[in-house]
Design a protein around this motif. Structure first.
Motif, PDB file in Angstrom:
ATOM      1  N   SER A 156       0.824  -1.212   0.000  1.00  0.00           N
ATOM      2  CA  SER A 156       0.000   0.000   0.000  1.00  0.00           C
ATOM      3  C   SER A 156       0.858   1.262   0.000  1.00  0.00           C
ATOM      4  N   ALA A 157       1.892   1.261   0.822  1.00  0.00           N
ATOM      5  CA  ALA A 157       2.767   2.429   0.896  1.00  0.00           C
ATOM      6  C   ALA A 157       3.489   2.657  -0.427  1.00  0.00           C
ATOM      7  N   GLY A 158       3.906   1.573  -1.072  1.00  0.00           N
ATOM      8  CA  GLY A 158       4.599   1.708  -2.349  1.00  0.00           C
ATOM      9  C   GLY A 158       3.709   2.292  -3.424  1.00  0.00           C
ATOM     10  N   ASN A 159       2.496   1.756  -3.548  1.00  0.00           N
ATOM     11  CA  ASN A 159       1.567   2.276  -4.549  1.00  0.00           C
ATOM     12  C   ASN A 159       1.208   3.734  -4.263  1.00  0.00           C
ATOM     13  N   GLY A 160       0.965   4.045  -2.988  1.00  0.00           N
ATOM     14  CA  GLY A 160       0.615   5.417  -2.636  1.00  0.00           C
ATOM     15  C   GLY A 160       1.737   6.389  -2.939  1.00  0.00           C
ATOM     16  N   LEU A 177      10.955  11.130  -1.001  1.00  0.00           N
ATOM     17  CA  LEU A 177       9.714  10.707  -0.374  1.00  0.00           C
ATOM     18  C   LEU A 177       9.645   9.189  -0.275  1.00  0.00           C
ATOM     19  N   GLY A 178      10.084   8.500  -1.329  1.00  0.00           N
ATOM     20  CA  GLY A 178      10.052   7.045  -1.341  1.00  0.00           C
ATOM     21  C   GLY A 178      10.854   6.448  -0.198  1.00  0.00           C
ATOM     22  N   GLU A 179      12.066   6.963   0.006  1.00  0.00           N
ATOM     23  CA  GLU A 179      12.906   6.456   1.081  1.00  0.00           C
ATOM     24  C   GLU A 179      12.283   6.745   2.447  1.00  0.00           C
ATOM     25  N   ALA A 180      11.715   7.944   2.595  1.00  0.00           N
ATOM     26  CA  ALA A 180      11.094   8.315   3.867  1.00  0.00           C
ATOM     27  C   ALA A 180       9.894   7.420   4.170  1.00  0.00           C
ATOM     28  N   MET A 181       9.094   7.124   3.138  1.00  0.00           N
ATOM     29  CA  MET A 181       7.937   6.263   3.338  1.00  0.00           C
ATOM     30  C   MET A 181       8.364   4.847   3.715  1.00  0.00           C
ATOM     31  N   ASP A 183      11.142   3.954   5.181  1.00  0.00           N
ATOM     32  CA  ASP A 183      11.674   3.992   6.538  1.00  0.00           C
ATOM     33  C   ASP A 183      10.536   3.986   7.562  1.00  0.00           C
ATOM     34  N   ALA A 184       9.460   4.721   7.252  1.00  0.00           N
ATOM     35  CA  ALA A 184       8.313   4.776   8.169  1.00  0.00           C
ATOM     36  C   ALA A 184       7.662   3.402   8.294  1.00  0.00           C
ATOM     37  N   VAL A 185       7.522   2.708   7.166  1.00  0.00           N
ATOM     38  CA  VAL A 185       6.920   1.373   7.194  1.00  0.00           C
ATOM     39  C   VAL A 185       7.824   0.398   7.942  1.00  0.00           C
ATOM     40  N   LEU A 186       9.129   0.463   7.666  1.00  0.00           N
ATOM     41  CA  LEU A 186      10.058  -0.453   8.334  1.00  0.00           C
ATOM     42  C   LEU A 186      10.056  -0.242   9.847  1.00  0.00           C
ATOM     43  N   THR A 187       9.918   1.011  10.257  1.00  0.00           N
ATOM     44  CA  THR A 187       9.853   1.298  11.686  1.00  0.00           C
ATOM     45  C   THR A 187       8.653   0.597  12.322  1.00  0.00           C
ATOM     46  N   SER A 188       7.573   0.482  11.559  1.00  0.00           N
ATOM     47  CA  SER A 188       6.351  -0.134  12.077  1.00  0.00           C
ATOM     48  C   SER A 188       6.375  -1.652  12.060  1.00  0.00           C
TER      49      SER A 188
END
Length: 239
Positions: A156-160, A177-181, A183-188
């Motif tokens: 979902s994060a990738g498509n968004g 933005l891609g790297e930041a997103m 990183d946010a997913v990996l943190t979760s």
């Protein structure tokens, strides 16, 4: 009676039409892919397109399928050869996916638009590649959520991310933005310290689920029941 030669000829014509439509799509966008333009570029009559693809939408789907399948094939091969850090492998796959979306904006938009119906085989294959990457994380004891949730969050994060970037003027895109997103997913989804397996009950349960199919001495019904227990335990936890 349909002969092997007839089948080969039909496949060749179909491939020629898809190639012509793909070139038009890349050079001029989806609006340029008309039945008449494709027929002219492929050197066939318009009825041939309707006979092979049903309608223009069927042709567009075939084009998207062709390009996506080629991309998935290359990505799958890279995944099969991966032997290093599973987090680094996932990051590499994420970057390749974002790059594909930004390089093929018209095709990506068409593929994304199919989300309301059954996904194409190429999309399913792409998810399978991602699923194998997530499985590596789980096997290494690095996940703090179950595999399916991790898969859906990354997908979902990738498509968004791609659709958001495609919606921006090219010169205003935030390419970080891609790297930041990610990183946010990996943190979760990852354990607090990825370099060291997480000893928490969640991480242990996720890791145990990866070896459940290979446990000896259990019937299929017992494995299914144990898998259900693990899934219930993981999904009932407070985020």
């Amino acid at each position: 009676m349909v002969t092997t030669q007839d089948t080969a000829s039909r496949d060749d014509v179909r491939a020629s039409i898809v190639a012509a439509a793909t070139e038009l799509l890349r050079e001029k966008g989806a609006s340029a892919v008309t039945t008449r333009a494709v027929a002219q570029a492929a050197g066939v009559q318009a009825p041939t397109i309707y006979r092979l693809f049903g309608d223009k939408d069927g042709l567009i789907d075939a084009v998207a399928e062709h390009v996506m399948a080629t991309y998935v094939s290359e990505k799958s091969a890279a995944t099969d050869d991966a032997t290093g850090d599973p987090v680094a492998d996932l990051r590499s796959g994420w970057r390749a996916h974002v790059e594909f979306g930004l390089t093929n904006p018209e095709l990506y938009a068409l593929i994304a638009a199919r989300g309301s119906g059954a996904p194409s085989p190429a999309t399913v294959a792409g998810l399978d590649v991602l699923r194998r990457r997530v499985r590596r994380l789980a096997t290494a004891g690095l996940l703090r959520v179950d595999e399916q949730r991790a898969l859906l969050m990354i997908h979902s994060a990738g498509n968004g991310t791609i659709l958001t970037l495609l919606g921006m003027p090219t010169d205003q895109r935030d390419l970080y933005l891609g790297e930041a997103m990610l990183d946010a997913v990996l943190t979760s989804i990852l354990a607090t310290t990825p370099a060291t397996p997480d000893p928490s009950t969640t991480a242990v349960a996720v890791t145990f689920a990866t070896v459940l199919p290979d446990l000896p001495g259990l019937t299929d019904a017992e494995r299914a029941l144990m898998a259900e227990w693990l899934h219930r335990s993981l999904t009932s936890r407070t985020p």
